[in-house]
Design an enzyme around this catalytic site. Structure first.
Site, PDB file in Angstrom:
ATOM      1  N   HIS A 166      43.137 -18.039  -6.666  1.00 55.55           N
ATOM      2  CA  HIS A 166      43.494 -16.645  -6.931  1.00 55.55           C
ATOM      3  C   HIS A 166      44.759 -16.262  -6.180  1.00 55.55           C
ATOM      4  O   HIS A 166      45.209 -16.964  -5.273  1.00 55.55           O
ATOM      5  CB  HIS A 166      42.336 -15.709  -6.544  1.00 55.55           C
ATOM      6  CG  HIS A 166      42.072 -15.586  -5.073  1.00 55.55           C
ATOM      7  ND1 HIS A 166      41.598 -14.441  -4.483  1.00 55.55           N
ATOM      8  CD2 HIS A 166      42.207 -16.485  -4.053  1.00 55.55           C
ATOM      9  CE1 HIS A 166      41.439 -14.616  -3.193  1.00 55.55           C
ATOM     10  NE2 HIS A 166      41.798 -15.854  -2.898  1.00 55.55           N
TER      11      HIS A 166
ATOM     12  N   HIS B  50      39.882  -6.982  -8.619  1.00 57.34           N
ATOM     13  CA  HIS B  50      40.393  -8.311  -8.258  1.00 57.34           C
ATOM     14  C   HIS B  50      39.693  -9.375  -9.099  1.00 57.34           C
ATOM     15  O   HIS B  50      38.550  -9.204  -9.522  1.00 57.34           O
ATOM     16  CB  HIS B  50      40.167  -8.598  -6.776  1.00 57.34           C
ATOM     17  CG  HIS B  50      40.834  -9.861  -6.312  1.00 57.34           C
ATOM     18  ND1 HIS B  50      42.199  -9.997  -6.261  1.00 57.34           N
ATOM     19  CD2 HIS B  50      40.318 -11.064  -5.922  1.00 57.34           C
ATOM     20  CE1 HIS B  50      42.502 -11.216  -5.837  1.00 57.34           C
ATOM     21  NE2 HIS B  50      41.383 -11.882  -5.636  1.00 57.34           N
TER      22      HIS B  50
ATOM     23  N   CYS C 294      46.845 -10.797  -9.160  1.00 58.17           N
ATOM     24  CA  CYS C 294      45.616 -11.537  -9.473  1.00 58.17           C
ATOM     25  C   CYS C 294      45.372 -11.693 -10.975  1.00 58.17           C
ATOM     26  O   CYS C 294      45.125 -12.801 -11.461  1.00 58.17           O
ATOM     27  CB  CYS C 294      44.416 -10.877  -8.796  1.00 58.17           C
ATOM     28  SG  CYS C 294      44.011  -9.220  -9.400  1.00 58.17           S
TER      29      CYS C 294
END
Length: 392
Positions: free
Chosen positions: A364, A352, A304
């Protein structure tokens, strides 16, 4: 019952009766054993429900992603520390060469003094010693040296001290590198264990359970899309209100020669950010479909924070490697004020991140086994959204 019992030597009284305490203990033991045997199948072999499996797998993936960010941080530290160790080693090597050269020059002076009888034979030995300073202080040898020789001795002592200091720094830096490598391996092992456990849980599901799990995921996605649409409406309303307010302010200010555009600086800044954001988003969109791989920074796969770092690098902006550092690399804004290009962070441990594209959506790299994709920022529910940061 008595006919099935085996006689116990010495277990009866003189009248032939069995000891009451022993009989009671035996009956109690048999009853407890029977109850335990009957209860065992319902506890030892209980299968977790589908909801429990889903929650466990989600938790494992999230823990793996958190461990991935720790791995990324340890990897970055290790790389920097390795560079420092290499630089210190090179410095020590150069200083050692200079020290050896100074030692040779002192040796030539000592040899010349010995040949002429100007110094005792052991002077040469001490001049070539590892630490001659004490000897110089004790014998006042410096008083008998020429200015050139004194300069050479000073250079030697200074170079020796600097070299020893750098050697200590190199040793300490090497220990730090070793610790960083240990942290790196530990984080890597944690990620691998979490993912292996998740795969094992999923492999035990029946085809029917997997289908039901997929249906639950679709329901979550539909709810996330609904929430994203609501946010898009709120943001559109705010932008319209802001535009109307700006237009009214501009009209009311008049058009006289003395008027100025007080918002020109803000407009320029906004335009500059939008230009960079467009480049970052163009890069991110080009990565859609590439696999999530923990620790990856491209170009074929990403985790990520590796994706967001690469996207903004394409726009000429340098972001740190991990989510923990990226969250501090800009200005925090409210979710209602989020603009395309902003970074959206998730979970309390900030493990994240995605890049906002507008209308409640983001690009993402979701998790192991998934691919870079567009998805609602509410993909895991509203409660997991931590903050929104505008890079720069």
């Amino acid at each position: 019952m008595a006919s099935h019992r085996k006689p116990r030597p010495g277990g009866t009284l003189g009248s032939g009766m069995r000891t009451p305490a022993l009989a009671t203990a035996a009956l109690t033991s048999m009853a407890v054993f029977s109850q335990t045997a009957e209860a065992a199948p319902s506890t030892d072999h209980a299968k977790p429900s589908l909801e429990e499996v889903e929650k466990k797998v989600d938790d494992l993936y999230r823990q793996a992603e958190s461990a991935t960010e720790k791995y990324d941080a340890a990897k970055e530290r290790t790389g920097k520390q390795r560079g420092r160790v290499d630089a210190l080693r090179d410095d020590v090597a150069r200083r050692t060469q200079r020290l050896n050269k100074a030692r040779e020059e002192l040796g030539s002076f000592a040899a010349a003094q010995y040949r002429t009888g100007a110094a005792a034979p052991d002077t040469a030995t001490f001049l070539l010693a590892n630490d001659p300073q004490d000897y110089f202080d004790q014998t006042q040898l410096m008083n008998r040296l020429t200015s050139r020789e004194k300069s050479a001795v000073d250079d030697f002592i200074g170079e020796q001290a600097a070299t020893m200091k750098k050697r200590r720094e190199a040793a300490q830096s090497l220990q730090t590198l070793t610790d960083s490598q240990h942290d790196l391996q530990s984080a890597k092992s944690t990620v691998q264990k979490k993912l292996a456990t998740a795969r094992e849980l999923l492999s035990q599901l029946t085809a029917q359970e997997k289908a039901r799990l997929a249906a639950i995921e679709r329901e979550k996605q539909q709810e996330a899309a609904r929430k994203a649409a609501e946010l898009a409406k709120q943001q559109a309303a705010r932008q319209q209100a802001a535009s109307s307010s700006s237009s009214s302010s501009s009209t009311g200010s008049g058009s006289g020669s003395g008027s100025t555009d007080s918002g020109s600086s803000g407009s320029t800044t906004s335009s500059s950010y939008d230009t960079k954001a467009e480049k970052a988003l163009a890069f991110a969109r080009a990565q859609i479909g590439k696999p999530y791989v923990w620790g990856a920074t491209g170009p074929d796969s990403y985790d990520c924070s590796g994706l967001t770092q690469a996207a903004w690098r394409a726009a000429g902006v340098t972001l740190p490697r991990t989510t923990y550092d990226q969250v501090d690399a800009g200005t925090t804004v409210s979710l209602a004020d989020a603009r395309p290009g902003d970074l959206v962070f998730f979970y309390d441990d900030i493990s994240h991140v995605g890049i906002y594209i507008g209308n409640g959506m983001m690009i993402h790299a979701p998790k192991p086994g998934a691919y870079v994709r567009e998805e609602s920022i509410y993909y895991g529910g509203e409660s997991i959204i931590h903050s929104v940061v505008r890079p720069g």
